[in-house]
Write a protein that holds these residues in place. Sequence first.
Motif, short mmCIF file in Angstrom:
data_model
loop_
_atom_site.label_atom_id
_atom_site.label_comp_id
_atom_site.label_asym_id
_atom_site.label_seq_id
_atom_site.Cartn_x
_atom_site.Cartn_y
_atom_site.Cartn_z
N VAL A 33 8.40 -8.99 -20.73
CA VAL A 33 6.98 -8.87 -20.46
C VAL A 33 6.80 -7.89 -19.31
O VAL A 33 7.39 -8.06 -18.24
CB VAL A 33 6.35 -10.24 -20.10
N SER A 34 6.00 -6.85 -19.55
CA SER A 34 5.70 -5.91 -18.49
C SER A 34 4.25 -6.08 -18.08
O SER A 34 3.36 -6.27 -18.91
CB SER A 34 5.97 -4.46 -18.93
N VAL A 35 4.02 -6.05 -16.78
CA VAL A 35 2.69 -6.22 -16.21
C VAL A 35 2.34 -4.93 -15.48
O VAL A 35 3.08 -4.50 -14.60
CB VAL A 35 2.65 -7.41 -15.22
N ASP A 36 1.23 -4.33 -15.87
CA ASP A 36 0.74 -3.12 -15.21
C ASP A 36 -0.54 -3.49 -14.47
O ASP A 36 -1.46 -4.08 -15.06
CB ASP A 36 0.45 -2.02 -16.23
N LEU A 37 -0.60 -3.13 -13.20
CA LEU A 37 -1.74 -3.45 -12.34
C LEU A 37 -2.38 -2.16 -11.87
O LEU A 37 -1.72 -1.33 -11.24
CB LEU A 37 -1.28 -4.30 -11.15
N ASP A 38 -3.66 -1.98 -12.18
CA ASP A 38 -4.42 -0.81 -11.73
C ASP A 38 -5.05 -1.15 -10.39
O ASP A 38 -5.90 -2.02 -10.30
CB ASP A 38 -5.48 -0.46 -12.77
N LEU A 39 -4.61 -0.45 -9.33
CA LEU A 39 -5.10 -0.72 -7.98
C LEU A 39 -6.21 0.23 -7.57
O LEU A 39 -6.47 0.42 -6.39
CB LEU A 39 -3.93 -0.63 -6.99
N GLY A 40 -6.84 0.86 -8.54
CA GLY A 40 -7.96 1.77 -8.26
C GLY A 40 -7.50 2.99 -7.51
O GLY A 40 -6.55 3.67 -7.90
N GLU A 41 -8.14 3.27 -6.39
CA GLU A 41 -7.82 4.45 -5.59
C GLU A 41 -6.44 4.37 -4.93
O GLU A 41 -5.92 5.37 -4.43
CB GLU A 41 -8.89 4.69 -4.53
N TYR A 139 6.68 -5.19 -30.66
CA TYR A 139 6.10 -4.79 -29.38
C TYR A 139 4.60 -5.02 -29.45
O TYR A 139 3.95 -4.62 -30.42
CB TYR A 139 6.38 -3.31 -29.07
N GLY A 140 4.05 -5.68 -28.44
CA GLY A 140 2.62 -5.96 -28.39
C GLY A 140 1.96 -5.24 -27.23
O GLY A 140 2.36 -5.41 -26.08
N PHE A 141 0.96 -4.41 -27.55
CA PHE A 141 0.15 -3.72 -26.54
C PHE A 141 -1.11 -4.53 -26.29
O PHE A 141 -1.83 -4.85 -27.23
CB PHE A 141 -0.31 -2.34 -27.05
N GLU A 142 -1.40 -4.83 -25.04
CA GLU A 142 -2.63 -5.55 -24.75
C GLU A 142 -3.83 -4.65 -24.98
O GLU A 142 -3.89 -3.52 -24.49
CB GLU A 142 -2.63 -6.06 -23.31
N VAL A 143 -4.79 -5.17 -25.74
CA VAL A 143 -6.02 -4.44 -26.02
C VAL A 143 -7.12 -4.86 -25.05
O VAL A 143 -7.88 -4.04 -24.56
CB VAL A 143 -6.46 -4.68 -27.48
N SER A 144 -7.19 -6.17 -24.77
CA SER A 144 -8.20 -6.66 -23.83
C SER A 144 -7.73 -7.95 -23.17
O SER A 144 -6.91 -8.68 -23.71
CB SER A 144 -9.54 -6.87 -24.54
N ARG A 145 -8.28 -8.23 -22.01
CA ARG A 145 -8.02 -9.46 -21.28
C ARG A 145 -9.35 -9.92 -20.71
O ARG A 145 -10.07 -9.14 -20.11
CB ARG A 145 -7.02 -9.25 -20.15
N GLY A 146 -9.68 -11.17 -20.94
CA GLY A 146 -10.96 -11.70 -20.48
C GLY A 146 -10.97 -11.96 -18.99
O GLY A 146 -9.97 -11.85 -18.29
N GLY A 147 -12.15 -12.28 -18.50
CA GLY A 147 -12.32 -12.69 -17.12
C GLY A 147 -12.31 -11.56 -16.12
O GLY A 147 -12.52 -10.40 -16.45
N ASP A 148 -12.06 -11.92 -14.87
CA ASP A 148 -12.09 -10.95 -13.78
C ASP A 148 -10.95 -9.95 -13.83
O ASP A 148 -11.03 -8.89 -13.22
CB ASP A 148 -12.05 -11.67 -12.42
N PHE A 149 -9.87 -10.27 -14.56
CA PHE A 149 -8.76 -9.33 -14.67
C PHE A 149 -9.25 -8.03 -15.32
O PHE A 149 -8.87 -6.95 -14.92
CB PHE A 149 -7.61 -9.90 -15.51
N GLY A 150 -10.09 -8.18 -16.36
CA GLY A 150 -10.64 -7.03 -17.05
C GLY A 150 -9.59 -5.99 -17.38
O GLY A 150 -8.56 -6.27 -17.95
N ASP A 151 -9.87 -4.75 -17.01
CA ASP A 151 -8.96 -3.65 -17.28
C ASP A 151 -7.95 -3.45 -16.15
O ASP A 151 -7.12 -2.54 -16.21
CB ASP A 151 -9.74 -2.35 -17.49
N ALA A 152 -8.00 -4.27 -15.10
CA ALA A 152 -7.13 -4.08 -13.94
C ALA A 152 -5.70 -4.52 -14.22
O ALA A 152 -4.76 -3.99 -13.63
CB ALA A 152 -7.67 -4.82 -12.73
N VAL A 153 -5.51 -5.50 -15.11
CA VAL A 153 -4.17 -6.02 -15.39
C VAL A 153 -3.90 -5.89 -16.89
O VAL A 153 -4.75 -6.21 -17.71
CB VAL A 153 -4.04 -7.50 -14.97
N SER A 154 -2.71 -5.43 -17.23
CA SER A 154 -2.32 -5.28 -18.62
C SER A 154 -0.94 -5.91 -18.83
O SER A 154 -0.02 -5.63 -18.07
CB SER A 154 -2.28 -3.80 -18.99
#
Length: 167
Positions: A33-41, A139-154
Amino acid sequence: MKKISIVFAFVLCVTISTYAQEGFAIKAGLNNVSVDLDLGEFGSDSDSELGFYIGGGYNFEIDDQWDIEPSLLLSFVDDLNSLYIPVMVKYEVATNFNVQAGPQVNYLLEDTDDGAFGLDLAFGAGYQIDANWFVEGRYGFEVSRGGDFGDAVSFNTLTIGAGYRFN
């Protein structure tokens, strides 16, 4: 841990009650399982952890080349245990070899306030070794995640395993 125990008991009961049904399979293997976190700027961060999965599924034969197989899989990865429900459409491209694709729901079993549900698009391949034994990888690519995670965590998942089909 309590959630994991309840889900494991459910999977065990389903396995025992459907033992003799044609097309039912038990599965187990490794997953990453790989977790990608978008930290914005501040950029982004990613991490990957290796674990294992167990579960079962039922293969519905549409015709000689097409099958549909929904499954229920428990994924055990350090600090990120999940429940996966893939519904794979399989196409036999050669004798005993199939390609597969379909949606996959994932649910985090860890205590999270928000964003426990996600939806993936999964694809892979499988090989039927004999009448009962098979191997598969997906292999599974995340398309969406509900809640506050939104697009920030994949969360993306690679699974490689084997199974036994009860015919």
